[in-house]
Design a protein around this motif. Sequence first.
Motif, PDB file in Angstrom:
ATOM      1  N   LEU A  89      -2.885   6.550   3.017  1.00 11.29           N
ATOM      2  CA  LEU A  89      -3.931   5.928   2.433  1.00 11.29           C
ATOM      3  C   LEU A  89      -3.490   4.749   1.682  1.00 11.29           C
ATOM      4  O   LEU A  89      -4.442   3.677   1.632  1.00 11.29           O
ATOM      5  CB  LEU A  89      -4.791   6.850   1.562  1.00 11.29           C
ATOM      6  N   LEU A  90      -2.421   4.705   1.071  1.00 13.59           N
ATOM      7  CA  LEU A  90      -1.811   3.579   0.395  1.00 13.59           C
ATOM      8  C   LEU A  90      -1.083   2.441   1.011  1.00 13.59           C
ATOM      9  O   LEU A  90      -0.983   1.474   0.539  1.00 13.59           O
ATOM     10  CB  LEU A  90      -0.846   4.101  -0.801  1.00 13.59           C
ATOM     11  N   GLN A  91      -1.135   2.657   2.397  1.00 18.75           N
ATOM     12  CA  GLN A  91      -0.355   1.732   3.045  1.00 18.75           C
ATOM     13  C   GLN A  91      -1.452   0.335   3.412  1.00 18.75           C
ATOM     14  O   GLN A  91      -2.725   0.439   3.404  1.00 18.75           O
ATOM     15  CB  GLN A  91       0.011   2.302   4.245  1.00 18.75           C
ATOM     16  N   THR A 169      -5.789   3.813  -4.790  1.00 24.37           N
ATOM     17  CA  THR A 169      -4.402   4.352  -5.487  1.00 24.37           C
ATOM     18  C   THR A 169      -4.952   5.786  -6.107  1.00 24.37           C
ATOM     19  O   THR A 169      -4.332   6.623  -6.049  1.00 24.37           O
ATOM     20  CB  THR A 169      -3.874   3.469  -6.712  1.00 24.37           C
ATOM     21  N   ALA A 170      -6.031   5.707  -6.847  1.00 23.74           N
ATOM     22  CA  ALA A 170      -6.573   6.771  -7.511  1.00 23.74           C
ATOM     23  C   ALA A 170      -6.798   7.854  -6.429  1.00 23.74           C
ATOM     24  O   ALA A 170      -6.630   9.005  -6.686  1.00 23.74           O
ATOM     25  CB  ALA A 170      -7.926   6.782  -8.172  1.00 23.74           C
ATOM     26  N   GLY A 171      -7.409   7.882  -5.094  1.00 25.62           N
ATOM     27  CA  GLY A 171      -7.613   8.552  -4.157  1.00 25.62           C
ATOM     28  C   GLY A 171      -6.369   9.098  -3.582  1.00 25.62           C
ATOM     29  O   GLY A 171      -6.346  10.297  -3.331  1.00 25.62           O
ATOM     30  N   GLY A 172      -5.441   8.453  -3.378  1.00 25.37           N
ATOM     31  CA  GLY A 172      -3.927   8.812  -3.142  1.00 25.37           C
ATOM     32  C   GLY A 172      -3.402   9.808  -4.149  1.00 25.37           C
ATOM     33  O   GLY A 172      -2.782  10.815  -3.784  1.00 25.37           O
ATOM     34  N   GLY A 216       3.882   6.191  -1.632  1.00 22.03           N
ATOM     35  CA  GLY A 216       2.970   5.323  -0.947  1.00 22.03           C
ATOM     36  C   GLY A 216       3.242   3.470  -1.282  1.00 22.03           C
ATOM     37  O   GLY A 216       3.270   2.789  -0.434  1.00 22.03           O
ATOM     38  N   LYS A 217       3.606   3.358  -2.587  1.00 19.79           N
ATOM     39  CA  LYS A 217       3.379   2.039  -3.260  1.00 19.79           C
ATOM     40  C   LYS A 217       4.758   1.590  -2.764  1.00 19.79           C
ATOM     41  O   LYS A 217       4.772   0.228  -2.201  1.00 19.79           O
ATOM     42  CB  LYS A 217       3.424   1.849  -4.709  1.00 19.79           C
ATOM     43  N   THR A 218       5.846   2.398  -2.675  1.00 22.87           N
ATOM     44  CA  THR A 218       7.175   1.572  -2.044  1.00 22.87           C
ATOM     45  C   THR A 218       7.106   1.489  -0.524  1.00 22.87           C
ATOM     46  O   THR A 218       7.619   0.250  -0.211  1.00 22.87           O
ATOM     47  CB  THR A 218       8.266   2.982  -2.033  1.00 22.87           C
ATOM     48  N   LEU A 219       6.479   2.189   0.233  1.00 22.53           N
ATOM     49  CA  LEU A 219       6.399   1.839   1.460  1.00 22.53           C
ATOM     50  C   LEU A 219       5.606   0.648   1.709  1.00 22.53           C
ATOM     51  O   LEU A 219       5.897  -0.122   2.625  1.00 22.53           O
ATOM     52  CB  LEU A 219       6.130   3.260   2.321  1.00 22.53           C
ATOM     53  N   ALA A 220       4.600   0.732   1.084  1.00 22.19           N
ATOM     54  CA  ALA A 220       3.525  -0.701   1.267  1.00 22.19           C
ATOM     55  C   ALA A 220       4.295  -1.827   0.800  1.00 22.19           C
ATOM     56  O   ALA A 220       3.974  -2.983   1.417  1.00 22.19           O
ATOM     57  CB  ALA A 220       2.411  -0.423   0.190  1.00 22.19           C
ATOM     58  N   ALA A 221       4.909  -1.847  -0.105  1.00 13.01           N
ATOM     59  CA  ALA A 221       5.808  -2.815  -0.393  1.00 13.01           C
ATOM     60  C   ALA A 221       6.904  -3.470   0.378  1.00 13.01           C
ATOM     61  O   ALA A 221       7.038  -4.748   0.848  1.00 13.01           O
ATOM     62  CB  ALA A 221       6.459  -2.663  -2.008  1.00 13.01           C
ATOM     63  N   ARG A 222       7.566  -2.642   1.067  1.00 12.92           N
ATOM     64  CA  ARG A 222       8.444  -2.653   2.139  1.00 12.92           C
ATOM     65  C   ARG A 222       7.548  -3.540   3.504  1.00 12.92           C
ATOM     66  O   ARG A 222       8.365  -4.359   4.141  1.00 12.92           O
ATOM     67  CB  ARG A 222       9.346  -1.604   2.458  1.00 12.92           C
ATOM     68  N   ALA A 223       6.438  -2.716   3.642  1.00 10.42           N
ATOM     69  CA  ALA A 223       5.733  -3.158   4.822  1.00 10.42           C
ATOM     70  C   ALA A 223       5.216  -4.760   4.784  1.00 10.42           C
ATOM     71  O   ALA A 223       5.164  -5.593   5.714  1.00 10.42           O
ATOM     72  CB  ALA A 223       4.568  -2.482   4.964  1.00 10.42           C
ATOM     73  N   LYS A 224       5.125  -5.111   3.446  1.00 13.46           N
ATOM     74  CA  LYS A 224       4.645  -6.678   3.239  1.00 13.46           C
ATOM     75  C   LYS A 224       5.849  -7.376   3.311  1.00 13.46           C
ATOM     76  O   LYS A 224       5.590  -8.591   3.494  1.00 13.46           O
ATOM     77  CB  LYS A 224       3.944  -6.490   1.765  1.00 13.46           C
ATOM     78  N   THR A 225       6.870  -7.189   3.006  1.00  9.96           N
ATOM     79  CA  THR A 225       8.143  -7.992   2.851  1.00  9.96           C
ATOM     80  C   THR A 225       8.674  -8.098   4.292  1.00  9.96           C
ATOM     81  O   THR A 225       9.255  -9.173   4.559  1.00  9.96           O
ATOM     82  CB  THR A 225       9.251  -7.608   2.030  1.00  9.96           C
TER      83      THR A 225
END
Length: 241
Positions: A89-91, A169-172, A216-225
Amino acid sequence: MLDISTAAFWIAVLQIIAIDVMLGGDNAVVIALACRKLPDTQRKKGIFWGVAGAIGLRIALIFFALQLLAVPWLKVVGALLLFWIGVKLLQPEDEGHGDVAAATTLVGAIKTIIVADAVMSLDNVIAVAGAAHGNLLLVVFGILASIPIVVWGSQLVLKMMDRYPIIITAGGALLGWIGGGMIITDPALPADLLAAIPYGKTLAAAAGALLVVVTGKTLAARAKTHPAVDLAASKTKDISS
């Protein structure tokens, strides 16, 4: 079993509503896509019967989910699934609805809606079953609450998510919270597993929420970079050639 007069019951109610809000949006998008080629006179019928069939299927799925959650180790599996759903959900958002075929007949649209909802509702079913703690009244409430959210409220919810990312974020975190609390109540684990730890279940739930948000936030940050790295590599290759 939760008592309707307790605060825990109403907290579970709020959790189920939040789950339906967070996970019900895609179902409405699929309904709209499936019915978009129907004549105007048949669209309302397609939506009505499609939703009716999907809700009936969801009732059956939740009933089996409640039964399965009493089997040893399956709460652990369900909790891990909730962690995965929360992280997903956070991706970065992926529309992912382009492959939903628009039917040209009423029966075809209804079939499309029911099949798509069966696949997409697994996350909702597991989450509601976990939040309900085996209380059938809460399960029924969760199903009823999902109907207006899926049919009328999802577009508004999707817009709010775009405007206020903190809701996602709250939902995750909520899914992680439910998963963390679910794991320690698995029948295969000792009933007094965290008895020596003050507020043990609350701490386990908080750990689950933290795990989902951080992962979730870590993976999302990597996906953006990664796209930026790929673009830079592509430009370097063009220059060198």
